[in-house]
Design a protein around this motif. Structure first.
Motif, short mmCIF file in Angstrom:
data_model
loop_
_atom_site.label_atom_id
_atom_site.label_comp_id
_atom_site.label_asym_id
_atom_site.label_seq_id
_atom_site.Cartn_x
_atom_site.Cartn_y
_atom_site.Cartn_z
N CYS A 24 -26.17 12.20 10.67
CA CYS A 24 -25.00 13.06 10.93
C CYS A 24 -23.76 12.19 10.82
N THR A 26 -20.85 12.72 12.34
CA THR A 26 -20.31 12.55 13.71
C THR A 26 -21.30 13.26 14.64
N CYS A 28 -21.87 16.11 17.41
CA CYS A 28 -21.30 17.30 18.06
C CYS A 28 -21.42 17.11 19.58
N CYS A 31 -24.80 17.92 21.32
CA CYS A 31 -26.05 17.57 20.63
C CYS A 31 -26.83 16.44 21.29
N GLY A 71 -30.44 16.39 12.89
CA GLY A 71 -29.71 15.75 11.81
C GLY A 71 -29.01 16.79 10.92
N ARG A 141 -17.35 20.37 16.63
CA ARG A 141 -17.89 20.54 15.28
C ARG A 141 -16.85 20.10 14.26
S1 SF4 Z 1 -25.73 19.56 16.30
FE1 SF4 Z 1 -26.62 19.12 14.31
S2 SF4 Z 1 -24.87 18.42 13.08
FE2 SF4 Z 1 -24.20 18.28 15.23
S3 SF4 Z 1 -24.68 16.16 15.78
FE3 SF4 Z 1 -26.45 17.42 16.37
S4 SF4 Z 1 -27.85 17.29 14.67
FE4 SF4 Z 1 -25.85 16.58 13.94
#
Ligand code: SF4
Length: 388
Positions: A24, A26, A28, A31, A71, A141
């Motif tokens: 990723c 960054t 979120c 997450c 990811g 996001r």
């Molecule tokens: S929610 Fe998805 S895109 Fe955002 S950091 Fe986590 S794994 Fe990555």
């Protein structure tokens, strides 16, 4: 009791493949999944490790569903996606095959989508989360609302049999009206499937830190109204609910999810991926280097978690996951599937009777949670007796 892959009926249950792409750009704020920043070294470790891992577990097994998650799998470029597709095709794939990939809106291009269709991907899951820019910021996001809309239109242009949109509710600052607007916006786009998740505050996430500092507050009462809004609104607009958080138009239920919730087997590949296969549940190392390096060693494969399962434990999990589904569960069916005597299910049956008296479950041929019960699905799962 020994577990048998081939059931008493002679029917071989579906086998799922899950691939975790751990990159990723960054993180979120909500997450807690394992991820790494993308780098050339990281991609090399990932592909080399994956090649070896697939080779190691490849024994002419036939996979019926594939799910590429993360990811952010969409961070891979077209060439890398093609390479990943090639690795999957080195396996025995059943026909028909459901092949899904999770994509973040900011990572989509027509070229990548065309590579995916050529490889055989037929289901896209797009992480929209919300159509409100201020809520998107709350989630940390990276994409703009406009980017999500453009991504959706590209997906439809290239053409996939099934498209899911992920939405999140219970975001700090989100009102019921905003949630209703998100649902209405999603329905206007006419995806084939919708997943609606309640925001969770996992430890070690930016949101959890805000929560511990008192910057955001939990509001379970508000969450219930959000759940209920989705459960009323989406079925009234052509999306049948089939699980607490999942809704689909006819013919678009996610088979990979169904397979997992029915406690059929799946094999997970990639760092942190979980597997349930032949009476074993295990989790790969949530560390790209550690996971990748072991494939170059002669000493054998190790896992971060490893658990031997028995039929009673699998039957118990089938009950708790099955109750979350609108279809519900048949205790007789589960007893047959795991080759267990019905007498083992007595404590479960008494518990379900008690829930029925409390107005939380219904029963005709199958036991299922009603709306009130679904609100308490997690508590019901925690309290479900073990099979005796
Ligand atoms: S929610 Fe998805 S895109 Fe955002 S950091 Fe986590 S794994 Fe990555």
């Amino acid at each position: 009791m020994m577990l048998k892959r081939k059931e008493k009926t002679g029917e071989i249950p579906s086998l799922g493949m899950y691939i975790h792409v751990p990159f990723c750009s960054t993180t979120c704020d909500f997450c807690a999944f394992y991820q790494e920043r993308p780098s050339k070294k990281g991609f090399d470790l990932f592909f080399n490790g994956l090649e070896r891992e697939i080779e190691h577990f490849s024994q002419n097994r036939s996979f019926s569903t594939i799910f590429i998650g993360g990811g952010t799998p969409g961070l891979l470029n077209s060439e890398q996606l093609e390479r990943l597709g090639g690795l999957i095709h080195s396996q025995n794939l059943s026909d028909p095959l459901e092949w899904s990939i999770e994509i973040a809106p900011s990572e989509i291009s027509i070229e990548k989508l065309e590579t995916l269709t050529k490889a055989g991907v037929n289901r896209i899951s797009l992480g929209v989360q919300t159509f409100h820019p201020q809520l998107m910021k709350e989630l940390g996001r990276m994409h703009e609302v406009e980017t999500a809309l453009q991504a959706y239109s590209m997906i439809r242009k290239v053409g996939f049999s099934s498209v899911n949109l992920d939405l999140i509710f219970g975001i700090p600052g989100q009102t019921l009206e905003m949630w209703q607007e998100d649902l209405a916006h999603a329905v206007d786009l006419q995806p084939d499937h919708l997943s609606t998740y309640c925001l969770t505050f996992e430890e070690d996430t930016a949101l959890f830190i805000k929560l511990s500092k008192g910057k955001v507050k939990l509001d379970p009462e508000r969450e219930i109204t959000f759940y209920e809004k989705a459960w009323d609104f989406l079925p009234a607009h052509g999306y049948q609910q089939y699980e607490v958080s999942n809704f689909a138009k006819d013919g678009h239920i996610c088979q990979h999810n169904l397979n997992t919730w029915a406690m059929n087997d799946w094999i997970g590949f990639g760092p942190s991926a979980a597997t349930q296969f032949n009476g074993i549940r295990r989790k790969n190392f949530a560390n790209l280097e550690k996971w990748a390096q072991q494939w170059n060693q002669a000493k054998g494969v190790e896992f971060e978690e490893f658990e031997q399962l028995n039929a009673a434990g699998l039957a118990h999990d089938t009950i708790t996951f099955g109750l979350r589904m609108n279809r519900g569960i048949s205790l007789n069916g589960i007893a047959r599937k795991f080759d267990l005597p019905l007498a083992c299910f007595k404590p479960v049956e008494s518990f379900l009777d008690q829930l029925q008296n409390e107005g939380l479950v219904e029963k005709n041929d199958f036991w299922r949670l009603n709306k009130r019960g679904r609100i308490l699905a997690d508590a019901v799962a925690r309290e479900m007796p073990v099979l005796s």
